[in-house]
Scaffold this motif. Structure first.
Motif, mmCIF file in Angstrom:
data_model
loop_
_atom_site.group_PDB
_atom_site.id
_atom_site.type_symbol
_atom_site.label_atom_id
_atom_site.label_comp_id
_atom_site.label_asym_id
_atom_site.label_seq_id
_atom_site.Cartn_x
_atom_site.Cartn_y
_atom_site.Cartn_z
ATOM 1 N N VAL A 51 -10.048 37.371 -21.029
ATOM 2 C CA VAL A 51 -9.349 37.681 -19.789
ATOM 3 C C VAL A 51 -10.151 37.198 -18.589
ATOM 4 O O VAL A 51 -11.375 37.079 -18.641
ATOM 5 N N VAL A 52 -9.452 36.892 -17.507
ATOM 6 C CA VAL A 52 -10.093 36.529 -16.244
ATOM 7 C C VAL A 52 -9.781 37.606 -15.220
ATOM 8 O O VAL A 52 -8.839 38.385 -15.381
ATOM 9 N N THR A 53 -10.538 37.612 -14.153
ATOM 10 C CA THR A 53 -10.320 38.588 -13.086
ATOM 11 C C THR A 53 -9.201 38.102 -12.172
ATOM 12 O O THR A 53 -8.820 36.916 -12.193
ATOM 13 N N LEU A 54 -8.712 38.985 -11.344
ATOM 14 C CA LEU A 54 -7.690 38.612 -10.360
ATOM 15 C C LEU A 54 -8.235 37.620 -9.342
ATOM 16 O O LEU A 54 -7.502 36.755 -8.864
ATOM 17 N N VAL A 55 -9.527 37.711 -9.016
ATOM 18 C CA VAL A 55 -10.156 36.747 -8.103
ATOM 19 C C VAL A 55 -10.073 35.347 -8.703
ATOM 20 O O VAL A 55 -9.712 34.375 -8.020
ATOM 21 N N GLU A 56 -10.388 35.225 -9.995
ATOM 22 C CA GLU A 56 -10.321 33.924 -10.671
ATOM 23 C C GLU A 56 -8.884 33.402 -10.718
ATOM 24 O O GLU A 56 -8.643 32.209 -10.537
ATOM 25 N N LEU A 57 -7.929 34.277 -10.940
ATOM 26 C CA LEU A 57 -6.521 33.891 -10.957
ATOM 27 C C LEU A 57 -6.100 33.313 -9.611
ATOM 28 O O LEU A 57 -5.519 32.226 -9.539
ATOM 29 N N PRO A 91 -6.674 40.505 -4.799
ATOM 30 C CA PRO A 91 -7.799 40.666 -3.873
ATOM 31 C C PRO A 91 -7.592 39.966 -2.520
ATOM 32 O O PRO A 91 -8.310 40.248 -1.573
ATOM 33 N N ASN A 92 -6.581 39.097 -2.416
ATOM 34 C CA ASN A 92 -6.318 38.401 -1.143
ATOM 35 C C ASN A 92 -5.348 39.189 -0.260
ATOM 36 O O ASN A 92 -4.869 38.689 0.745
ATOM 37 N N GLY A 93 -5.025 40.415 -0.649
ATOM 38 C CA GLY A 93 -4.142 41.260 0.147
ATOM 39 C C GLY A 93 -2.673 41.144 -0.225
ATOM 40 O O GLY A 93 -1.847 41.896 0.277
#
Length: 169
Positions: A51-57, A91-93
């Protein structure tokens, strides 16, 4: 007398035909979504490796048209009617709407706040006013809130083939 006998026979036969002895009846997806616990696997049998993080996505979607893989996040909101979509805060709002491949499965209505692993394809897309209003209605928003939606919006979308909802600690 003959009519009474025939009616009685029809009722008895109908009763027997409705019983399925020795077989399990599959629970429709909408009924699955009403279970008491939200934790579990839904859709394709996936695992939580790779799995990747939401930041990476979000970073990948800034430079590419789509992301394919697994991501981990937290469910913010779930369709209040069937569990046919959910949202995850990024994470970008922004918020990412997660739908389920071919409308093939749903998630429990009570899964807001749970950690989740989803596998599938993420894209950026423009969602029209009519669809945004439909989503707001599904989320149980008031008529006034729905009427305030007057413009299309670019948003992140994820079509999941499988979902793992983790047990809350």
């Amino acid at each position: 007398m003959k009519k009474t006998f025939i009616y009685t026979l029809m009722i008895v036969l109908a009763g027997f035909s409705c019983q399925q002895k020795g077989t399990e009846v599959a629970v429709p997806a909408a009924e699955e979504a009403k279970s008491e616990t939200a934790a579990g696997k839904f859709g394709a049998d996936i695992n939580d490796t790779g799995v990747v993080t939401l930041v990476e996505l979000v970073t990948e979607l800034e430079s590419k048209d789509e992301f394919q893989g697994k991501v981990v996040g937290q469910i913010k909101e779930v369709c209040s009617k069937k569990g046919c979509w959910m949202t995850i805060d990024l994470p970008n709002g922004q918020t990412m709407r997660v739908t389920f491949k071919d409308y093939g499965f749903f998630v429990p209505l009570n899964s807001s706040g749970y950690q989740v692993v989803i596998e599938g394809i993420a894209t950026k897309k423009v969602t029209d006013v009519e669809t945004l209003r439909h989503y707001a209605q599904d989320a149980g928003k008031s008529k006034e809130e729905i009427e305030k939606i007057t413009e299309s919006r670019q948003e992140y979308a994820f079509e999941a083939v499988g979902v793992i909802i983790k047990e809350n600690a």
